[in-house]
Design an enzyme around this catalytic site. Structure first.
Site, PDB file in Angstrom:
ATOM      1  CG  ASN A  96      31.756  43.472   0.957  1.00  0.00           C
ATOM      2  OD1 ASN A  96      31.541  42.993  -0.159  1.00  0.00           O
ATOM      3  ND2 ASN A  96      32.204  44.698   1.113  1.00  0.00           N
ATOM      4  CG  HIS A 176      38.377  52.078   8.387  1.00  0.00           C
ATOM      5  ND1 HIS A 176      39.177  53.186   8.278  1.00  0.00           N
ATOM      6  CD2 HIS A 176      38.176  51.643   7.113  1.00  0.00           C
ATOM      7  CE1 HIS A 176      39.455  53.397   6.996  1.00  0.00           C
ATOM      8  NE2 HIS A 176      38.853  52.479   6.275  1.00  0.00           N
TER       9      HIS A 176
END
Length: 321
Positions: A96, A176
């Protein structure tokens, strides 16, 4: 007055859900971008055909060309590979990161004045890299994490207390990931702090501890159930809340992965903190007092994010500048 333009970069499950929500909430016209031919065009047309039924007017353009996002007011980035069962968010780093480089270049060229919300995992590292690749102001590049993590926390608390989710506030700090920090004493039911509700006999500390752990594992729980993807309804709703706060200058207090420069003892890092989002983007970071236990948990979370950002710098040396 022209409608706002909202660019959705990535037209997978979250991207499609975002597009539908933008229409339903009448936030503006939508550009759905994806490298896969036909997907953004098909989803855009499908949603546009729901407009006469739902009663909203908006344009939905599907595209494979970054030029179509030109002049966007908001860009929401979901491009990248989602988690599969057994994967952590961190496993997605190398794949990513390359996607963020392409997305950053596209935004830099065509939408340099946009408010950018990143959803791609591993979130805290990806939003850090995206800001550097795009060169946009740090106040205008944020990560969607805290709204979602807090929503999960609030939902689990509402279920435990058998009260409306509207009356539950939940506070989640940090990255996160598995090291996120749900803060019990800053979470309330109708203004009553959770520790007080434990004393009142509404629940037990053991159950609250279980809810905290379930919140940390919230994304993995859904990945395990779906088996072929990751969450998309709640992440999309969370990003829309952030976009709406910006477009309508609502000054909402929302936890998100924001650029921290000195607050909480952290420098030049994106990490989950409470922010005020309005027309200026992230207008303020709210610095709350943490006790020793909370501070240690937060520092562990920050260390995890720092490790990911260092790994990004090793893969893409340009990020070290």
């Amino acid at each position: 007055m022209a409608r706002h333009k909202i660019a959705l970069i990535g037209s997978g499950m979250i991207g499609g859900t975002l597009a539908h929500l933008v229409g339903l909430k009448e936030l503006g016209d939508v550009v759905l971008f994806d490298i896969a031919e036909g997907i953004p065009q098909g989803k855009g047309l499908d949603i546009a055909e729901s407009a006469p039924v739902e009663g909203f007017d908006a344009k939905f353009l599907g595209t494979n060309d970054y030029a179509a996002i030109e002049g966007a007011d908001v860009c929401i980035v979901t491009a990248g590979v989602p988690r599969k069962p057994g994967m952590s968010r961190d496993d997605l780093l190398g794949i990513n990161l390359k996607v963020m480089e392409q997305v950053g270049a596209g935004i830099k060229k065509y939408a340099p004045n946009a408010f950018v919300i990143c959803i791609t995992n591993p979130l805290d590292a990806m939003v850090w890299a995206l800001q550097k690749f795009s060169g946009l102001p740090k106040s205008h590049v944020v990560g969607m994490a805290g709204v979602l993590d807090s929503a999960r926390f609030r939902y689990f608390l509402a279920e435990e207390f058998k009260v409306s989710v509207e009356d539950v506030t939940g506070f989640v700090l940090g990255g996160h990931g598995d090291s996120m920090v749900p803060l019990i004493r800053y979470s309330t039911v109708a203004g009553i702090p959770i520790p007080d509700l434990v004393k009142m006999g509404w629940t037990t500390q053991e159950k609250i501890d279980q809810i905290v752990q379930r919140t940390r594992d919230g994304g993995a729980e859904i990945v395990g159930l779906l088996k072929s993807g990751s969450a998309f309804y709640a992440p999309a709703s969370s990003a829309i809340a952030m976009a709406e706060a910006y477009l309508k200058d609502k000054k909402r207090v929302l936890p998100c992965a924001a650029h921290v420069s000195g607050q909480y003892g952290v420098k030049d890092l994106y990490v989950g903190v409470p922010t005020v989002i309005g027309a200026g983007g992230v207008e303020r970071i709210i610095e709350i007092d943490l006790n020793k236990t909370e501070q240690k948990m937060f520092e562990n979370s920050v260390a995890s994010v720092e490790g990911l950002c260092k790994a990004c710098g090793d893969i893409a040396p340009s990020l070290k500048n």
